[in-house]
Write a protein that holds these residues in place. Sequence first.
Motif, mmCIF file in Angstrom:
data_model
loop_
_atom_site.group_PDB
_atom_site.id
_atom_site.type_symbol
_atom_site.label_atom_id
_atom_site.label_comp_id
_atom_site.label_asym_id
_atom_site.label_seq_id
_atom_site.Cartn_x
_atom_site.Cartn_y
_atom_site.Cartn_z
ATOM 1 N N ALA A 143 0.833 -1.205 0.000
ATOM 2 C CA ALA A 143 0.000 0.000 0.000
ATOM 3 C C ALA A 143 0.867 1.255 0.000
ATOM 4 O O ALA A 143 0.570 2.232 -0.704
ATOM 5 C CB ALA A 143 -0.933 -0.006 1.209
ATOM 6 N N GLN A 144 1.937 1.245 0.775
ATOM 7 C CA GLN A 144 2.851 2.391 0.806
ATOM 8 C C GLN A 144 3.473 2.626 -0.568
ATOM 9 O O GLN A 144 3.595 3.766 -1.016
ATOM 10 C CB GLN A 144 3.943 2.153 1.851
ATOM 11 N N GLU A 145 3.847 1.551 -1.238
ATOM 12 C CA GLU A 145 4.434 1.675 -2.573
ATOM 13 C C GLU A 145 3.410 2.208 -3.568
ATOM 14 O O GLU A 145 3.723 3.028 -4.434
ATOM 15 C CB GLU A 145 4.966 0.315 -3.031
ATOM 16 N N PHE A 146 2.171 1.748 -3.441
ATOM 17 C CA PHE A 146 1.101 2.231 -4.323
ATOM 18 C C PHE A 146 0.929 3.736 -4.173
ATOM 19 O O PHE A 146 0.897 4.479 -5.159
ATOM 20 C CB PHE A 146 -0.210 1.508 -3.996
ATOM 21 N N ILE A 147 0.823 4.201 -2.929
ATOM 22 C CA ILE A 147 0.640 5.632 -2.684
ATOM 23 C C ILE A 147 1.855 6.416 -3.159
ATOM 24 O O ILE A 147 1.725 7.482 -3.774
ATOM 25 C CB ILE A 147 0.380 5.889 -1.185
ATOM 26 N N ARG A 148 3.044 5.896 -2.891
ATOM 27 C CA ARG A 148 4.267 6.592 -3.314
ATOM 28 C C ARG A 148 4.293 6.778 -4.821
ATOM 29 O O ARG A 148 4.666 7.847 -5.322
ATOM 30 C CB ARG A 148 5.507 5.814 -2.869
ATOM 31 N N ARG A 149 3.878 5.773 -5.551
ATOM 32 C CA ARG A 149 3.941 5.849 -7.014
ATOM 33 C C ARG A 149 2.859 6.739 -7.619
ATOM 34 O O ARG A 149 2.996 7.167 -8.760
ATOM 35 C CB ARG A 149 3.872 4.444 -7.616
#
Length: 293
Positions: A39-45
Amino acid sequence: MSLFAAVALLATAPVASETPDPIVVTGTPVTEAEQRERAQEFIRRTGVAELRPVARWIAPICPRAIGVGDEVAAIVEQRVRDVAIAAGARVAKKGCSTNVAIAFASDGGDLTREMLRKSPKRLAELSPSERERVTNGDDAVRWWYSTQLQSRDAVSASTAPLPWIVGHSEGGGPVIQGAGPTLSHRGSSIVGTQAVRALTAATVVIDVERAKGTPLDSVASFAAMVAMAEMDGDPPPPGNSILALFDGEDDRRTLSDADRTLLRAIYSLPPDREAHQHRQRLVAAIAKPAGDD
């Protein structure tokens, strides 16, 4: 019945105790930590709430598609309206003043540079690298926003330091705590900030040549996704998102569950919070297992 006939019959008859081999599905459960990391990677991207609080629509959105015929324009505009309603944003009645412009052009770069020539301030909120990408990049879709600082009770801007970091280090100097338009507001909170970042305009340019072969509804869904909140076009997009439509994800033709969850979460956020608070809430929403309330 002969012995041979009886043996043959028994050989062909199903045995009552026989059962088909069971189908066993194996897999490795995703831990809560792994789900949160994804989820953190999704938001970061997506670039949402990276350095500044989320900017979203406070006024009702009014989409308009230009550069195409009326029939196609109606399809695109309705798709944007549908996505906005599903996210929880307000939608203006038809005949409204346009604040979401979706322009179709044979050369998106040429159109963007012409817009910039006529109105140099149009891309004022972009960093130098973002401006270069928007004006001279080769993306099938490029977009940018105008934003405004508002107080929690919609009082217009006044004067105090911004409650978040502003500026771009790419501009030649360090990113610093800046002063800028400030806001007066009623009430106080040790959690909330004094400011709300509101979208006031979104421009999406579709390069028809580069988007050739892509279904219209997919292009409209992409445009709706980036029009609904301030997203960054620079990081590689999440693979499980409509934002990966032009990045080799052939099966990504519509908004994913994560996309819809993100937009709903954005429009349910307390707007007067700092970026890290927004980011935490968005990550929590994406990481939440399906079906959890």
